[in-house]
Design a protein around this motif. Structure first.
Motif, PDB file in Angstrom:
ATOM      1  N   SER A   1       0.908  -1.100  -0.198  1.00 37.53           N
ATOM      2  CA  SER A   1      -0.041   0.221   0.094  1.00 37.53           C
ATOM      3  C   SER A   1       0.922   1.069  -0.032  1.00 37.53           C
ATOM      4  O   SER A   1       1.906   1.260   0.664  1.00 37.53           O
ATOM      5  CB  SER A   1      -0.948   0.118   1.231  1.00 37.53           C
ATOM      6  N   ALA A   2       0.425   2.227  -0.670  1.00 34.49           N
ATOM      7  CA  ALA A   2       1.093   3.552  -0.807  1.00 34.49           C
ATOM      8  C   ALA A   2       0.136   4.606  -0.824  1.00 34.49           C
ATOM      9  O   ALA A   2      -0.964   4.400  -1.511  1.00 34.49           O
ATOM     10  CB  ALA A   2       2.005   3.768  -2.036  1.00 34.49           C
ATOM     11  N   THR A   3       0.161   5.671   0.043  1.00 32.86           N
ATOM     12  CA  THR A   3      -0.743   6.881   0.272  1.00 32.86           C
ATOM     13  C   THR A   3       0.121   7.832  -0.463  1.00 32.86           C
ATOM     14  O   THR A   3       1.539   8.187  -0.482  1.00 32.86           O
ATOM     15  CB  THR A   3      -0.961   7.492   1.580  1.00 32.86           C
ATOM     16  N   LEU A   4      -0.647   8.540  -1.512  1.00 32.50           N
ATOM     17  CA  LEU A   4       0.143   9.303  -2.581  1.00 32.50           C
ATOM     18  C   LEU A   4      -0.511  10.660  -2.734  1.00 32.50           C
ATOM     19  O   LEU A   4      -1.686  10.952  -2.128  1.00 32.50           O
ATOM     20  CB  LEU A   4      -0.181   8.608  -3.968  1.00 32.50           C
ATOM     21  N   ASN A   5       0.352  11.717  -3.224  1.00 30.18           N
ATOM     22  CA  ASN A   5      -0.250  13.136  -3.528  1.00 30.18           C
ATOM     23  C   ASN A   5      -1.167  12.836  -4.537  1.00 30.18           C
ATOM     24  O   ASN A   5      -1.329  12.051  -5.559  1.00 30.18           O
ATOM     25  CB  ASN A   5       0.769  13.921  -3.891  1.00 30.18           C
ATOM     26  N   PRO A   6      -2.257  13.705  -4.629  1.00 32.36           N
ATOM     27  CA  PRO A   6      -3.544  13.633  -5.618  1.00 32.36           C
ATOM     28  C   PRO A   6      -3.126  13.797  -7.044  1.00 32.36           C
ATOM     29  O   PRO A   6      -3.777  13.606  -7.722  1.00 32.36           O
ATOM     30  CB  PRO A   6      -4.419  14.652  -5.068  1.00 32.36           C
ATOM     31  N   GLY A   7      -1.837  14.392  -7.431  1.00 28.08           N
ATOM     32  CA  GLY A   7      -1.381  14.594  -8.646  1.00 28.08           C
ATOM     33  C   GLY A   7      -1.117  13.462  -9.386  1.00 28.08           C
ATOM     34  O   GLY A   7      -1.102  13.500 -10.552  1.00 28.08           O
ATOM     35  N   ILE A   8      -1.275  12.325  -8.945  1.00 26.86           N
ATOM     36  CA  ILE A   8      -1.170  11.148  -9.500  1.00 26.86           C
ATOM     37  C   ILE A   8      -2.117  10.164  -9.957  1.00 26.86           C
ATOM     38  O   ILE A   8      -1.989   8.867 -10.135  1.00 26.86           O
ATOM     39  CB  ILE A   8       0.289  10.355  -9.140  1.00 26.86           C
ATOM     40  N   VAL A   9      -3.414  10.625  -9.511  1.00 22.42           N
ATOM     41  CA  VAL A   9      -4.516   9.875  -9.714  1.00 22.42           C
ATOM     42  C   VAL A   9      -4.649   9.349 -11.153  1.00 22.42           C
ATOM     43  O   VAL A   9      -4.311  10.229 -12.097  1.00 22.42           O
ATOM     44  CB  VAL A   9      -5.679  10.646  -9.254  1.00 22.42           C
ATOM     45  N   GLY A  10      -4.744   8.043 -11.513  1.00 13.80           N
ATOM     46  CA  GLY A  10      -4.829   7.238 -12.676  1.00 13.80           C
ATOM     47  C   GLY A  10      -3.627   6.992 -13.073  1.00 13.80           C
ATOM     48  O   GLY A  10      -3.627   6.256 -14.078  1.00 13.80           O
ATOM     49  N   GLU A  11      -2.461   7.516 -12.580  1.00 16.02           N
ATOM     50  CA  GLU A  11      -1.104   6.886 -12.880  1.00 16.02           C
ATOM     51  C   GLU A  11      -0.717   5.556 -12.465  1.00 16.02           C
ATOM     52  O   GLU A  11      -1.521   4.846 -11.425  1.00 16.02           O
ATOM     53  CB  GLU A  11       0.106   7.641 -12.338  1.00 16.02           C
ATOM     54  N   LYS A  12       0.043   4.578 -13.162  1.00 15.05           N
ATOM     55  CA  LYS A  12       0.315   3.257 -12.754  1.00 15.05           C
ATOM     56  C   LYS A  12       1.460   3.541 -11.505  1.00 15.05           C
ATOM     57  O   LYS A  12       2.467   4.132 -11.679  1.00 15.05           O
ATOM     58  CB  LYS A  12       1.036   2.545 -13.778  1.00 15.05           C
ATOM     59  N   VAL A  13       1.101   2.632 -10.380  1.00 12.43           N
ATOM     60  CA  VAL A  13       1.997   2.629  -9.360  1.00 12.43           C
ATOM     61  C   VAL A  13       2.628   1.150  -9.367  1.00 12.43           C
ATOM     62  O   VAL A  13       1.928   0.198  -9.432  1.00 12.43           O
ATOM     63  CB  VAL A  13       1.336   2.964  -7.961  1.00 12.43           C
ATOM     64  N   THR A  14       4.082   1.041  -9.353  1.00  3.72           N
ATOM     65  CA  THR A  14       4.449  -0.358  -9.140  1.00  3.72           C
ATOM     66  C   THR A  14       5.360  -0.641  -7.881  1.00  3.72           C
ATOM     67  O   THR A  14       5.910   0.243  -7.548  1.00  3.72           O
ATOM     68  CB  THR A  14       5.879  -0.413 -10.318  1.00  3.72           C
ATOM     69  N   PHE A  15       5.179  -1.871  -7.365  1.00  2.52           N
ATOM     70  CA  PHE A  15       5.547  -2.294  -6.147  1.00  2.52           C
ATOM     71  C   PHE A  15       6.705  -3.256  -6.292  1.00  2.52           C
ATOM     72  O   PHE A  15       6.298  -4.138  -7.202  1.00  2.52           O
ATOM     73  CB  PHE A  15       4.434  -2.700  -5.143  1.00  2.52           C
ATOM     74  N   THR A  16       7.896  -3.137  -6.018  1.00  4.55           N
ATOM     75  CA  THR A  16       9.081  -3.820  -6.145  1.00  4.55           C
ATOM     76  C   THR A  16       9.835  -4.522  -5.133  1.00  4.55           C
ATOM     77  O   THR A  16       9.796  -3.643  -4.123  1.00  4.55           O
ATOM     78  CB  THR A  16      10.064  -3.317  -7.222  1.00  4.55           C
ATOM     79  N   SER A  17      10.297  -5.528  -4.892  1.00  6.79           N
ATOM     80  CA  SER A  17      11.334  -5.980  -3.712  1.00  6.79           C
ATOM     81  C   SER A  17      12.568  -5.381  -3.920  1.00  6.79           C
ATOM     82  O   SER A  17      13.073  -4.462  -4.940  1.00  6.79           O
ATOM     83  CB  SER A  17      11.442  -7.431  -3.724  1.00  6.79           C
ATOM     84  N   TYR A  18      13.382  -5.371  -2.837  1.00  6.17           N
ATOM     85  CA  TYR A  18      14.588  -4.663  -2.977  1.00  6.17           C
ATOM     86  C   TYR A  18      15.455  -5.784  -3.820  1.00  6.17           C
ATOM     87  O   TYR A  18      16.669  -5.181  -4.383  1.00  6.17           O
ATOM     88  CB  TYR A  18      15.239  -4.709  -1.585  1.00  6.17           C
ATOM     89  N   GLY A  19      15.017  -6.818  -4.052  1.00  3.56           N
ATOM     90  CA  GLY A  19      15.760  -7.674  -5.139  1.00  3.56           C
ATOM     91  C   GLY A  19      15.197  -7.531  -6.514  1.00  3.56           C
ATOM     92  O   GLY A  19      15.535  -8.106  -7.532  1.00  3.56           O
ATOM     93  N   ASN A  20      14.491  -6.397  -6.548  1.00  2.02           N
ATOM     94  CA  ASN A  20      14.189  -5.850  -8.054  1.00  2.02           C
ATOM     95  C   ASN A  20      13.109  -6.765  -8.694  1.00  2.02           C
ATOM     96  O   ASN A  20      13.023  -6.880  -9.923  1.00  2.02           O
ATOM     97  CB  ASN A  20      15.258  -5.690  -8.864  1.00  2.02           C
ATOM     98  N   VAL A  21      12.300  -7.498  -7.817  1.00  2.00           N
ATOM     99  CA  VAL A  21      11.359  -8.435  -8.276  1.00  2.00           C
ATOM    100  C   VAL A  21      10.026  -7.637  -8.330  1.00  2.00           C
ATOM    101  O   VAL A  21       9.527  -7.056  -7.342  1.00  2.00           O
ATOM    102  CB  VAL A  21      10.979  -9.762  -7.659  1.00  2.00           C
ATOM    103  N   THR A  22       9.433  -7.438  -9.425  1.00  2.00           N
ATOM    104  CA  THR A  22       8.063  -6.652  -9.437  1.00  2.00           C
ATOM    105  C   THR A  22       7.272  -7.608  -8.870  1.00  2.00           C
ATOM    106  O   THR A  22       6.487  -8.788  -9.048  1.00  2.00           O
ATOM    107  CB  THR A  22       7.353  -6.545 -10.981  1.00  2.00           C
ATOM    108  N   LEU A  23       6.442  -6.995  -7.639  1.00  2.00           N
ATOM    109  CA  LEU A  23       5.636  -7.643  -6.955  1.00  2.00           C
ATOM    110  C   LEU A  23       4.148  -7.501  -7.441  1.00  2.00           C
ATOM    111  O   LEU A  23       3.279  -8.564  -7.483  1.00  2.00           O
ATOM    112  CB  LEU A  23       5.685  -7.146  -5.587  1.00  2.00           C
ATOM    113  N   CYS A  24       3.766  -6.277  -7.833  1.00  2.00           N
ATOM    114  CA  CYS A  24       2.487  -6.123  -8.301  1.00  2.00           C
ATOM    115  C   CYS A  24       2.371  -4.559  -8.685  1.00  2.00           C
ATOM    116  O   CYS A  24       3.214  -3.753  -8.546  1.00  2.00           O
ATOM    117  CB  CYS A  24       1.429  -6.321  -7.522  1.00  2.00           C
ATOM    118  N   THR A  25       1.393  -4.246  -9.623  1.00  2.00           N
ATOM    119  CA  THR A  25       1.099  -2.903  -9.963  1.00  2.00           C
ATOM    120  C   THR A  25      -0.424  -2.624  -9.764  1.00  2.00           C
ATOM    121  O   THR A  25      -1.211  -3.251  -9.525  1.00  2.00           O
ATOM    122  CB  THR A  25       1.568  -2.734 -11.409  1.00  2.00           C
ATOM    123  N   ALA A  26      -0.445  -1.273  -9.554  1.00  2.00           N
ATOM    124  CA  ALA A  26      -1.963  -0.988  -9.098  1.00  2.00           C
ATOM    125  C   ALA A  26      -2.082   0.471  -9.790  1.00  2.00           C
ATOM    126  O   ALA A  26      -1.132   1.303 -10.105  1.00  2.00           O
ATOM    127  CB  ALA A  26      -2.349  -0.686  -7.812  1.00  2.00           C
TER     128      ALA A  26
END
Length: 192
Positions: A115-140
């Motif tokens: 989960s990430a709480t974000l500034n409103p300026g990025i509503v509709g943008e793709k958010v990527t969550f990755t591990s420190y091992g650079n494995v993409t965990l998911c996108t939202a």
């Protein structure tokens, strides 16, 4: 929803109100700004605060106006009105404000509650969550939760690769990145 004409009437009334006693006002025509006024005579959302918008004259000069109450300016060409925040795509960079602790489930290896709480300026943008091992965990996709905040949440999907290498990267935490924004934020992952 309120039409642009009604918004402009409210703004004009505020602008023509008598200035405070002792105030000195100087009317200066704004300079042409094609970076804001993409078309002469158009209306454009202020990308720093979606409650504000620009009206552009035929010489590409922007004038800033504000939607009433808690409404945001919707510059969708089919609408062009002050609208409820959940109906509006806010533009601009934004950035991550905060993250929450996610949980790691061992078998099958999965991260829950990214989960990430974000500034409103990025509503509709793709958010990527990755591990420190650079494995993409998911996108939202970032969605508005209030006038001042947006959020993105997801759980990892599918196999996360080599258990040893992945586990080390996961236990160090996760990173959050937003499309077209070089900044990142970090969060922690707890083992269930």
């Amino acid at each position: 929803m309120i039409t642009v004409a009604a918004c402009l009437a409210l703004t004009a009334a505020a602008l023509t109100a008598a200035p405070p006693a002792g105030a000195v006002s100087k009317a200066v025509a704004p300079a042409p700004d094609p970076s804001i006024c993409k078309m002469a005579g158009g209306y454009y959302q202020n990308h720093l605060d979606p409650q504000y918008f620009y009206t552009c004259d035929l010489a590409y000069r922007p004038t800033l106006a504000k939607c009433p109450g808690d409404l945001w300016f919707n510059e969708d060409p089919d609408v062009v009105v002050c609208d409820l925040p959940e109906n509006v795509r806010a533009y601009g960079t934004g950035g991550t404000v905060a993250t929450q602790q996610a949980r790691l489930r061992k078998l099958p290896l999965k991260v829950i509650g990214l989960s990430a709480t974000l500034n409103p300026g990025i509503v509709g943008e793709k958010v990527t969550f990755t591990s420190y091992g650079n494995v993409t965990l998911c996108t939202a996709t970032a969605v508005a939760i209030s006038r001042d905040k947006a959020t993105a949440t997801c759980d990892s999907q599918g196999a996360l690769g080599d258990l040893g290498a992945t586990l080390d990267g996961l236990l160090r935490g996760y990173k959050v990145t937003v499309a077209n924004d070089p900044r990142t934020a970090t969060g922690t992952i707890a083992l269930l």
